[in-house]
Design a protein around this motif. Sequence first.
Motif, mmCIF file in Angstrom:
data_model
loop_
_atom_site.group_PDB
_atom_site.id
_atom_site.type_symbol
_atom_site.label_atom_id
_atom_site.label_comp_id
_atom_site.label_asym_id
_atom_site.label_seq_id
_atom_site.Cartn_x
_atom_site.Cartn_y
_atom_site.Cartn_z
ATOM 1 N N TRP A 24 -0.799 52.458 45.344
ATOM 2 C CA TRP A 24 0.361 53.355 45.323
ATOM 3 C C TRP A 24 0.299 54.352 46.469
ATOM 4 C CZ3 TRP A 24 5.019 53.318 43.739
ATOM 5 C CH2 TRP A 24 5.767 54.498 43.671
ATOM 6 N N SER A 28 3.778 53.917 48.381
ATOM 7 C CA SER A 28 4.807 54.781 47.800
ATOM 8 C C SER A 28 5.703 55.403 48.871
ATOM 9 C CB SER A 28 4.168 55.876 46.946
ATOM 10 O OG SER A 28 3.400 56.740 47.745
ATOM 11 N N THR A 33 13.159 52.523 45.037
ATOM 12 C CA THR A 33 13.098 52.208 43.616
ATOM 13 C C THR A 33 12.126 51.053 43.473
ATOM 14 O OG1 THR A 33 15.386 52.892 43.289
ATOM 15 C CG2 THR A 33 14.434 51.447 41.616
ATOM 16 N N TYR A 34 11.250 51.136 42.467
ATOM 17 C CA TYR A 34 10.226 50.127 42.257
ATOM 18 C C TYR A 34 10.520 49.361 40.974
ATOM 19 C CZ TYR A 34 7.947 52.593 45.989
ATOM 20 O OH TYR A 34 7.679 53.167 47.206
ATOM 21 N N THR A 36 9.227 46.612 38.316
ATOM 22 C CA THR A 36 7.968 46.023 37.862
ATOM 23 C C THR A 36 8.144 45.391 36.483
ATOM 24 O OG1 THR A 36 7.128 47.926 36.610
ATOM 25 C CG2 THR A 36 6.743 47.930 38.997
ATOM 26 N N TYR A 42 1.752 50.831 35.563
ATOM 27 C CA TYR A 42 2.864 51.182 36.448
ATOM 28 C C TYR A 42 3.548 52.461 35.990
ATOM 29 C CZ TYR A 42 2.495 46.393 38.276
ATOM 30 O OH TYR A 42 2.062 45.230 38.837
ATOM 31 N N SER A 43 3.782 52.571 34.698
ATOM 32 C CA SER A 43 4.448 53.761 34.157
ATOM 33 C C SER A 43 3.589 55.017 34.289
ATOM 34 C CB SER A 43 4.811 53.537 32.690
ATOM 35 O OG SER A 43 5.746 52.493 32.595
ATOM 36 N N ILE A 46 3.872 55.363 38.754
ATOM 37 C CA ILE A 46 5.164 55.422 39.449
ATOM 38 C C ILE A 46 6.049 56.478 38.777
ATOM 39 C CG2 ILE A 46 7.215 54.123 40.124
ATOM 40 C CD1 ILE A 46 5.502 51.560 39.872
ATOM 41 N N ARG A 48 8.996 58.304 37.067
ATOM 42 C CA ARG A 48 10.023 57.738 36.185
ATOM 43 C C ARG A 48 11.356 57.506 36.903
ATOM 44 N NH1 ARG A 48 9.859 60.419 30.839
ATOM 45 N NH2 ARG A 48 8.495 58.703 30.367
ATOM 46 N N HIS A 51 11.290 54.213 38.896
ATOM 47 C CA HIS A 51 10.704 53.038 38.251
ATOM 48 C C HIS A 51 11.703 52.345 37.332
ATOM 49 C CE1 HIS A 51 7.250 51.325 35.595
ATOM 50 N NE2 HIS A 51 7.658 50.447 36.483
#
Length: 117
Positions: A24, A28, A33-34, A36, A42-43, A46, A48, A51
């Motif tokens: 990341w 990053s 916008t990512y 996944t 990830y949560s 990344i 909110r 994500h």
Amino acid sequence: MCFNRCDRTWVVGKRNVTTFRKLWKIISRDNCTYYTDDWSVYSEVIPRHQHVVGKQHTLSIESNNSNTRHRIARMTRKTKVVSKSEEVVDLTIKLWVHFEDNNNFLSEQGNFISIFG
């Protein structure tokens, strides 16, 4: 170990939050916008607002992952193929990325063919 080459970036390590934080740090961007799957790490990492969880927009990365596993036996989920040391895995990925570029392969093609002659 980390590597970033154009659109190909990876970090070698255990599949955990520590390794993902290293990745990341490299990938990053504030304006992205990512997309996944729902792996909990990830949560955790990344933000909110950047994500989106779901398979809808992950087709290209899943295709890339599938091609990697197909072409490099050590990247399959269960394998008996050679060393899994971080250094060897990293070198394998570097070699694979290098030769995925057709120009690099073509420039070395004669050397490859000559070993069979």
